[in-house]
Each structure stands twice: as C-alpha cells, then as structure tokens.
Design a protein around this motif. Structure first.
Motif, short mmCIF file in Angstrom:
data_model
loop_
_atom_site.label_atom_id
_atom_site.label_comp_id
_atom_site.label_asym_id
_atom_site.label_seq_id
_atom_site.Cartn_x
_atom_site.Cartn_y
_atom_site.Cartn_z
N VAL A 51 38.22 40.49 26.30
CA VAL A 51 37.45 39.34 26.24
C VAL A 51 36.18 39.63 25.39
O VAL A 51 35.91 39.15 24.37
N ASN A 52 35.31 40.93 25.81
CA ASN A 52 34.14 41.20 25.14
C ASN A 52 34.33 41.57 23.91
O ASN A 52 33.84 41.29 22.69
N ARG A 53 35.57 42.23 23.46
CA ARG A 53 35.89 42.95 22.32
C ARG A 53 36.22 41.66 21.33
O ARG A 53 35.82 41.76 20.06
N MET A 54 36.96 40.64 21.85
CA MET A 54 37.25 39.65 20.98
C MET A 54 36.29 38.24 20.93
O MET A 54 36.31 37.42 20.38
N LYS A 55 35.03 38.51 21.74
CA LYS A 55 34.10 37.49 21.99
C LYS A 55 33.64 37.11 20.31
O LYS A 55 33.20 37.71 19.72
N GLY A 56 33.71 35.72 20.16
CA GLY A 56 33.11 35.14 19.07
C GLY A 56 34.26 34.89 18.06
O GLY A 56 34.00 34.49 16.59
N HIS A 57 35.44 35.75 18.23
CA HIS A 57 36.55 35.86 17.12
C HIS A 57 37.62 34.96 17.39
O HIS A 57 38.40 34.53 16.62
N LEU A 58 37.73 34.01 18.67
CA LEU A 58 38.97 33.43 19.11
C LEU A 58 38.35 32.09 19.33
O LEU A 58 37.48 31.91 19.86
N TYR A 59 39.39 31.19 19.13
CA TYR A 59 38.90 29.70 19.82
C TYR A 59 39.60 29.59 21.12
O TYR A 59 39.07 28.68 21.78
N VAL A 60 40.48 30.29 21.37
CA VAL A 60 41.10 30.23 22.74
C VAL A 60 41.96 31.27 23.22
O VAL A 60 42.33 32.27 22.28
N TRP A 61 42.20 31.64 24.60
CA TRP A 61 42.48 32.66 25.15
C TRP A 61 43.90 31.90 25.85
O TRP A 61 43.52 31.07 26.58
N ASP A 62 45.08 32.46 25.65
CA ASP A 62 46.26 32.38 26.81
C ASP A 62 45.74 33.25 27.77
O ASP A 62 46.12 34.34 27.86
N VAL A 63 45.16 32.70 28.91
CA VAL A 63 44.87 33.56 30.13
C VAL A 63 45.87 34.20 30.61
O VAL A 63 45.89 35.23 31.07
N VAL A 64 46.79 33.07 31.00
CA VAL A 64 47.93 33.68 31.66
C VAL A 64 48.98 32.91 31.25
O VAL A 64 49.22 31.97 30.76
N ASN A 65 50.00 34.01 30.92
CA ASN A 65 51.49 33.63 30.26
C ASN A 65 52.61 33.41 31.47
O ASN A 65 52.81 34.25 32.19
N GLU A 66 53.16 32.53 31.24
CA GLU A 66 54.36 32.17 31.91
C GLU A 66 54.54 32.38 33.54
O GLU A 66 55.18 33.34 34.12
N ALA A 67 53.68 31.78 34.16
CA ALA A 67 53.30 31.88 35.54
C ALA A 67 54.45 31.30 36.53
O ALA A 67 54.55 31.24 37.67
N VAL A 68 55.44 30.45 35.86
CA VAL A 68 56.46 29.97 36.61
C VAL A 68 57.52 30.94 37.20
O VAL A 68 57.84 30.92 38.33
N GLU A 69 57.71 31.71 36.28
CA GLU A 69 58.81 32.84 36.69
C GLU A 69 58.27 34.25 36.84
O GLU A 69 58.77 35.09 37.57
N ASN A 70 57.22 34.60 36.02
CA ASN A 70 56.44 35.82 36.34
C ASN A 70 55.49 35.73 37.11
O ASN A 70 54.23 35.63 36.99
N THR A 71 55.94 36.17 38.31
CA THR A 71 54.74 35.75 39.72
C THR A 71 54.56 36.96 40.32
O THR A 71 53.58 37.01 41.22
N SER A 72 55.12 38.03 40.09
CA SER A 72 54.98 39.37 40.97
C SER A 72 53.57 39.74 41.15
O SER A 72 53.10 39.96 42.27
N LEU A 73 52.83 39.73 40.05
CA LEU A 73 51.36 40.17 40.31
C LEU A 73 50.64 39.09 41.12
O LEU A 73 49.86 39.58 41.92
N TRP A 74 50.83 37.71 40.83
CA TRP A 74 50.09 36.88 41.71
C TRP A 74 50.49 36.92 43.12
O TRP A 74 49.57 36.98 44.15
N LYS A 75 51.69 37.15 43.39
CA LYS A 75 52.15 37.44 44.84
C LYS A 75 51.64 38.45 45.53
O LYS A 75 51.29 38.56 46.76
#
Length: 347
Positions: free
Chosen positions: A110-134
C-alpha cells in the motif's frame, strides 16, 4: 463539444512488462492501450507471490507512461486467502504468526503504490479461498480493510469475486460483504470478475439481475473487473461482449468494464480463444465492436450553434469535455450528481 474522456471506466488487465517493453510488440501493445482504455489492472505484478515483492518494481516502472496517458490503475490484489495463492513464507508460518506477516505485506504494498491507484482489491475470492481467514480468525478479514484505509485514506477499497451471475454463489459473496460491513470495515466497491470461460455463457438476464441484486443487498457500486469469454467463434464473442458491455454501461450501479487482457501474445486464455486482438495486433470482431461502442456510439463530437441567449442543449455522456468557441477552448466535467457548469470560462 467533444468528449475527451469517459467517466465510466473501460479497461483491461496488462502485464507491466509490455508497458515497459521497447520492442515493436511493446510499442504496438501500448498503442492499443492508449487508444482503447482509460483504466488498467496490473495482471500479476501486485499479487502476493513467492517472488514478491520484486515484481512490484516492474509495475512502478510502468506508472509514468500510464500517468502520461491519463490511464488509471486498479490494484489487484492484496490478499488472496486460499493456500494455493499464498506465498510459502506465509503458508509455512504457524497460524498465530500469520497476521504480522500479512500486516507487513499490506503495509509495504500500500505504501509503495500510494497515490498511484484509485482502488485496491483488498481481498480476492473469499467465498472459496478461506483457509487464511479460518486460521487467523474472520475478524482479520475486516482488519485487513481497516489497515489499508489507515495507510491510504484516499484509495477506494474493493472486494473481488466471481460467478456473480449464479444466485447461490452470489448469495455467499454478498454474505462476505455483509460480514465486512458488520465488522465496521471500510468497503467502497464490489468487484464482479465476470469470467465466462465455460459454455454456454451466462444469459444477459442472469448477469444484469446479479448486479442488481448485489447493489440492492450491499448498496455498493459495482465494477466489472476481469471480463473474458473463451471461444474462437468470432460472432459469438462479438455478440456476447456487445450485450454484456451494453448491460454494464447502462446499469445504474455499474461503474466500470475491465477485461482480463486483450492480446493473444499475453492472454491467459489465448489457447482457448479468450483474446480480442490477434498476435499480429489485428482486431477480432469482438474488439472492433468494443471500439465502435466506446469511441463512436457512446461518444460526443458535435458542432452546434448557440441560441440567442448563447445557450446550447445537447445529450451528453458523463465525462470530461472540451468545448471550443471561436478557437478558444475549455475543459469541463460532466459527472453524475454534479451540475454541469452554466458558464464556461474560455482561454
């Protein structure tokens, strides 16, 4: 009165290497990007991988060219929570030590891209890809968004998911967003990947109803983030892209239509016909249809005579306009929710 930039986002995923490539292929690739799109997504350079963060340097190198051509950049993606998509440094760490690693990664990117992006996909595909959150606890799902907002209050934050046209899968995706909202996590955009790499492709009604349902349930604007269709059937691809693009542009909640690549020489579904531009940089009919809609049918370039009060009245798509009167020019913004200026100061 000439439209010089749409407010709606029309875009594509791009490899940073091709934005930086001095070869003839790189030049041709950039010519199409500059001609067709106002938004891009770095396809892989900002993903968290085993070779991270070294690919970020390629993205950083590409930023000046994109900025010079007024092309906005989506950040994709900070955390993809399935073991298949996580780097070894995180998968090998005990569950109790994973959050500090995630936090350090998010902070650096986030710090390296600050000011260069209009949006971040913060989390991707959390319906099926859940192991980290669990393993870390679902509270860290929301904490990730809160961390990004603290690090960069200006960038918008998105949740990105696929198969939104399927009612049951969409219900689970909406539940993920509602989990974030219940946790007080900042979320600004719902991203529908819109991959249609299986047959038959979704019906127009299923696609449109999916966007409507997501917006009604979450109150979030929607971005189409990764559109493609895997087929060598030129007419089918042309018609499906035309219909889906028209639905997106006309849907009141949808704000962008970003494709997941366009060139056969750099498309993840090229062997299945997913590309829109052939290896020799000629357009397939679907890409010609895209160009004609965006830059001809949905554009404005007219010369009109004012009435006796000096007033003109024309239909106009949202965006940035250049107005010329007797050789003097001015740029004005015509944006949703804003009043078009009644008086324009000409230089």
């Amino acid at each position: 009165v000439r439209l010089v930039r749409h407010a709606f986002r029309f875009g594509s995923a791009v490899p940073a290497a091709l934005i930086n490539d001095p070869s003839k292929a790189g030049i041709k690739f950039r010519e199409i990007v500059a001609r067709e799109f106002n938004t891009v997504t770095f396809e892989n350079e900002l993903k968290w991988r085993d070779d991270s963060p070294s690919p970020v340097a390629d993205a950083e190198k590409a930023l000046p060219w994109l900025k010079a051509h007024r092309i906005d950049v989506r950040g994709h993606n900070l955390v993809w929570g399935g073991d298949e998509y996580l780097p070894r440094v995180l998968k090998s760490a005990p569950a109790s030590e994973r959050w500090p690693i995630v936090e350090a990664h998010v902070r650096e990117y986030v710090n390296r891209m600050k000011g260069h992006l209009y949006v971040w996909d913060v989390v991707n595909e959390a319906v099926e890809n859940t192991s980290l959150w669990k393993e870390m606890g679902w509270n860290r799902f929301g904490d990730t968004y809160k961390l990004v907002r603290r690090l960069d209050p200006q960038v918008q934050l998105a949740y990105n998911e696929y198969s939104i046209f399927k009612p049951e899968y969409r219900r689970l995706a909406i539940e993920r967003v509602k989990t974030l909202q219940a946790q007080g996590a900042p979320i600004d955009i719902f991203g529908d990947q819109a991959h249609f790499d299986t047959f038959p492709p979704a019906s127009s009604k299923a696609i449109y109803d999916g966007w409507t349902d997501v917006h009604q349930q979450t109150r979030l604007p929607i971005e189409v983030t990764e559109f493609d269709l895997a087929t060598f059937h030129d007419e089918l691809y042309r018609d499906f892209l035309t219909d889906t693009l028209t639905l997106a542009f006309g849907h009141p909640a949808v704000k962008s239509f970003v494709m997941w690549g366009f060139w056969e020489g750099a498309h993840w579904l090229a062997k299945d016909g997913g590309h829109l531009v052939r290896r020799d940089f000629t357009y397939r009919p679907a890409m010609t249809a895209f160009h004609d809609l965006v830059h001809k049918q949905w554009s404005t370039d007219v010369t009109v005579k004012p009435d006796n009060n000096g007033t003109i009245n024309i239909p106009a798509f949202y965006g940035t306009y250049e107005i010329t009167v007797n050789g003097k020019k001015a740029q004005v913004e015509h944006l949703p929710g804003r009043t078009f200026p009644s008086v324009v100061n000409l230089k």
